[in-house]
Motif scaffolding. Structure first.
Motif, PDB file in Angstrom:
ATOM      1  N   LEU A  70       0.824  -1.244  -0.176  1.00 36.87           N
ATOM      2  CA  LEU A  70       0.100  -0.078  -0.034  1.00 36.87           C
ATOM      3  C   LEU A  70       0.898   1.364  -0.136  1.00 36.87           C
ATOM      4  O   LEU A  70       0.271   2.313  -0.504  1.00 36.87           O
ATOM      5  CB  LEU A  70      -0.958  -0.111   1.231  1.00 36.87           C
ATOM      6  N   VAL A  71       1.941   1.240   0.680  1.00 37.80           N
ATOM      7  CA  VAL A  71       2.911   2.420   0.706  1.00 37.80           C
ATOM      8  C   VAL A  71       4.212   2.015   0.320  1.00 37.80           C
ATOM      9  O   VAL A  71       4.778   0.867   1.114  1.00 37.80           O
ATOM     10  CB  VAL A  71       2.687   2.860   2.171  1.00 37.80           C
ATOM     11  N   ALA A  72       5.309   2.421  -0.240  1.00 40.19           N
ATOM     12  CA  ALA A  72       6.566   2.263  -0.572  1.00 40.19           C
ATOM     13  C   ALA A  72       7.169   2.108   0.785  1.00 40.19           C
ATOM     14  O   ALA A  72       7.073   3.085   1.808  1.00 40.19           O
ATOM     15  CB  ALA A  72       7.195   3.265  -1.452  1.00 40.19           C
ATOM     16  N   GLU A  73       8.344   1.183   0.727  1.00 39.72           N
ATOM     17  CA  GLU A  73       9.066   1.389   2.083  1.00 39.72           C
ATOM     18  C   GLU A  73       9.626   2.271   2.383  1.00 39.72           C
ATOM     19  O   GLU A  73      10.153   2.531   3.779  1.00 39.72           O
ATOM     20  CB  GLU A  73       9.969  -0.156   2.074  1.00 39.72           C
ATOM     21  N   ASP A  74      10.191   3.207   1.531  1.00 39.44           N
ATOM     22  CA  ASP A  74      11.064   4.469   1.849  1.00 39.44           C
ATOM     23  C   ASP A  74      10.037   5.573   2.408  1.00 39.44           C
ATOM     24  O   ASP A  74      10.288   6.596   2.827  1.00 39.44           O
ATOM     25  CB  ASP A  74      11.853   4.958   1.023  1.00 39.44           C
ATOM     26  N   ARG A  75       8.676   5.112   2.331  1.00 42.49           N
ATOM     27  CA  ARG A  75       7.751   6.204   3.000  1.00 42.49           C
ATOM     28  C   ARG A  75       7.228   5.753   4.318  1.00 42.49           C
ATOM     29  O   ARG A  75       7.501   4.890   4.846  1.00 42.49           O
ATOM     30  CB  ARG A  75       6.870   6.331   2.031  1.00 42.49           C
ATOM     31  N   ARG A  76       6.863   6.713   4.981  1.00 39.90           N
ATOM     32  CA  ARG A  76       6.068   6.600   6.491  1.00 39.90           C
ATOM     33  C   ARG A  76       4.878   6.240   6.451  1.00 39.90           C
ATOM     34  O   ARG A  76       3.897   7.252   6.095  1.00 39.90           O
ATOM     35  CB  ARG A  76       6.586   8.046   7.269  1.00 39.90           C
ATOM     36  N   ALA A  77       4.440   5.116   6.598  1.00 35.36           N
ATOM     37  CA  ALA A  77       2.898   4.594   6.881  1.00 35.36           C
ATOM     38  C   ALA A  77       2.477   4.965   8.114  1.00 35.36           C
ATOM     39  O   ALA A  77       3.220   5.349   8.896  1.00 35.36           O
ATOM     40  CB  ALA A  77       2.811   3.212   6.211  1.00 35.36           C
ATOM     41  N   TRP A  78       1.215   4.997   8.156  1.00 33.80           N
ATOM     42  CA  TRP A  78       0.517   5.448   9.287  1.00 33.80           C
ATOM     43  C   TRP A  78      -0.250   4.252  10.077  1.00 33.80           C
ATOM     44  O   TRP A  78      -1.497   4.265   9.809  1.00 33.80           O
ATOM     45  CB  TRP A  78      -0.448   6.702   9.108  1.00 33.80           C
ATOM     46  N   HIS A  79       0.621   3.669  10.787  1.00 35.35           N
ATOM     47  CA  HIS A  79      -0.085   2.290  11.380  1.00 35.35           C
ATOM     48  C   HIS A  79       0.209   2.051  12.821  1.00 35.35           C
ATOM     49  O   HIS A  79      -0.507   1.383  13.445  1.00 35.35           O
ATOM     50  CB  HIS A  79       0.470   1.358  10.655  1.00 35.35           C
ATOM     51  N   ALA A  80       1.165   2.797  13.470  1.00 30.01           N
ATOM     52  CA  ALA A  80       1.655   2.686  14.898  1.00 30.01           C
ATOM     53  C   ALA A  80       0.621   3.407  15.842  1.00 30.01           C
ATOM     54  O   ALA A  80       0.368   3.053  16.885  1.00 30.01           O
ATOM     55  CB  ALA A  80       2.894   2.994  15.065  1.00 30.01           C
ATOM     56  N   GLY A  81       0.079   4.513  15.306  1.00 27.03           N
ATOM     57  CA  GLY A  81      -0.441   5.472  16.262  1.00 27.03           C
ATOM     58  C   GLY A  81       0.503   5.893  17.353  1.00 27.03           C
ATOM     59  O   GLY A  81       1.573   6.045  17.371  1.00 27.03           O
ATOM     60  N   LYS A  82      -0.204   6.211  18.446  1.00 30.09           N
ATOM     61  CA  LYS A  82       0.418   6.607  19.613  1.00 30.09           C
ATOM     62  C   LYS A  82       1.294   5.433  20.427  1.00 30.09           C
ATOM     63  O   LYS A  82       0.580   4.469  20.733  1.00 30.09           O
ATOM     64  CB  LYS A  82      -0.307   7.249  20.518  1.00 30.09           C
ATOM     65  N   THR A  89       9.351   7.426  20.326  1.00 29.26           N
ATOM     66  CA  THR A  89       7.845   7.583  20.098  1.00 29.26           C
ATOM     67  C   THR A  89       7.253   7.844  18.812  1.00 29.26           C
ATOM     68  O   THR A  89       6.102   7.751  18.404  1.00 29.26           O
ATOM     69  CB  THR A  89       7.411   8.926  20.736  1.00 29.26           C
ATOM     70  N   ASP A  90       8.356   8.054  17.641  1.00 26.74           N
ATOM     71  CA  ASP A  90       7.691   8.258  16.306  1.00 26.74           C
ATOM     72  C   ASP A  90       8.082   6.649  15.737  1.00 26.74           C
ATOM     73  O   ASP A  90       8.789   6.627  14.695  1.00 26.74           O
ATOM     74  CB  ASP A  90       8.354   9.311  15.509  1.00 26.74           C
ATOM     75  N   ILE A  91       7.138   5.971  15.920  1.00 29.59           N
ATOM     76  CA  ILE A  91       7.532   4.451  15.721  1.00 29.59           C
ATOM     77  C   ILE A  91       7.110   4.282  13.899  1.00 29.59           C
ATOM     78  O   ILE A  91       7.833   3.781  13.276  1.00 29.59           O
ATOM     79  CB  ILE A  91       6.777   3.411  16.362  1.00 29.59           C
ATOM     80  N   ASN A  92       6.187   4.982  13.339  1.00 28.04           N
ATOM     81  CA  ASN A  92       5.960   5.206  12.130  1.00 28.04           C
ATOM     82  C   ASN A  92       7.013   5.407  11.186  1.00 28.04           C
ATOM     83  O   ASN A  92       7.441   4.865  10.148  1.00 28.04           O
ATOM     84  CB  ASN A  92       4.770   6.198  11.924  1.00 28.04           C
ATOM     85  N   SER A  93       8.099   6.501  11.722  1.00 27.99           N
ATOM     86  CA  SER A  93       9.078   6.793  10.846  1.00 27.99           C
ATOM     87  C   SER A  93      10.146   5.810  11.100  1.00 27.99           C
ATOM     88  O   SER A  93      10.864   5.373  10.037  1.00 27.99           O
ATOM     89  CB  SER A  93      10.002   7.885  11.433  1.00 27.99           C
ATOM     90  N   ARG A  94      10.217   4.918  11.906  1.00 28.88           N
ATOM     91  CA  ARG A  94      11.258   3.927  12.034  1.00 28.88           C
ATOM     92  C   ARG A  94      10.904   2.304  11.431  1.00 28.88           C
ATOM     93  O   ARG A  94      11.636   1.480  11.719  1.00 28.88           O
ATOM     94  CB  ARG A  94      11.622   3.635  13.625  1.00 28.88           C
TER      95      ARG A  94
END
Length: 254
Positions: A70-82, A89-94
């Protein structure tokens, strides 16, 4: 018309608009596994690809083993939330987020089909090798968001993944008697329990008070590593399993 090339060669690209740039990282160093928690795969995939949902994942694994990206691996998908892990704390970026089709606890938490798990294993192996992701950073949504999230659930076969070279695992100690610690307890032993959970990566402050947060983190740990009994009580089985997991990490192994 050109279509994006999938990072995982066996995937089909189904674009979600919900992504942005990864922040302050060179690339992902975690994999976070989720279940969809919805009655149907079609409904879950549609939701992840709707702009108004503001959620997405990198991959979506169907019950029959098909994989959508759904999203390229080099992009930040929005799945982890808080969420939090190792004070990050920015698990989406990592991370790379993988949604696995399963109705989850609302649907009775049915077993994951073997063909689906085989596809999850192959996908994770690919991502681990591609990004050099350490075994102990292949995690459940419930690990990074205790209390708030419980997916992919206690039926998820972490041992099977470990046997295929994915994730971190030790055989859980048998559930039995002995001393235990639970909500309301205080003192140095509780500090030690909190310290061990924090060292492993869980977001937990060391206070010496077995509070609601501590209870929830113990439940999350049990759901992943000691699923025979999930009660939030730090019994001998839970503590022994945690101690041996810590002992096999590179920072602690002798």
């Amino acid at each position: 018309m050109s279509f994006p090339v999938c990072d995982f060669p066996k995937a089909r690209f189904v674009a979600s608009p919900n992504h942005n740039e990864r922040l302050n990282v060179s690339g992902p160093d975690m994999i976070i596994l989720h279940y969809t928690g919805m009655p149907t795969a079609a409904g879950a995939l549609d939701w992840l690809c709707r702009e108004e949902s503001q959620v997405s994942s990198h991959y979506f694994v169907h019950e029959d083993g098909r994989v959508d990206q759904l999203v390229a691996e080099d992009r930040r998908a929005w799945h982890a939330g808080k969420s939090i892990w190792k004070n990050e704390t920015d698990i989406n970026s990592r991370s790379i987020g993988i949604e696995i089709v399963n109705p989850g606890h609302p649907g009775g938490l049915p077993d994951y089909p073997d063909v689906q798990i085989a596809a999850v294993v192959e996908l994770c192996q690919f991502c681990v090798e591609r990004w050099s992701i350490p075994p102990e950073r292949v995690l459940a949504h419930s690990d990074i968001a205790p209390i708030r999230k419980v997916d992919p659930g206690e039926n998820f076969p972490w041992k099977n993944l470990y046997e295929k070279g994915v994730g971190h695992w030790v055989a859980p100690a048998p559930v039995g008697g002995g001393r235990y610690f639970q909500r309301g307890d205080t003192g140095q032993p509780v500090e030690a329990i909190q310290s061990m959970l924090s060292l492993y990566g869980y977001g937990l402050e060391v206070t010496g008070e077995f509070c609601e947060r501590t209870h929830g983190v113990v439940e999350a740990f049990q759901r992943h590593f000691r699923p025979e009994r999930i009660d939030g009580i730090a019994d001998i089985s839970t503590l022994d399993t945690l101690h041996r997991l810590l002992g096999t990490l590179p920072a602690f192994a002798r």
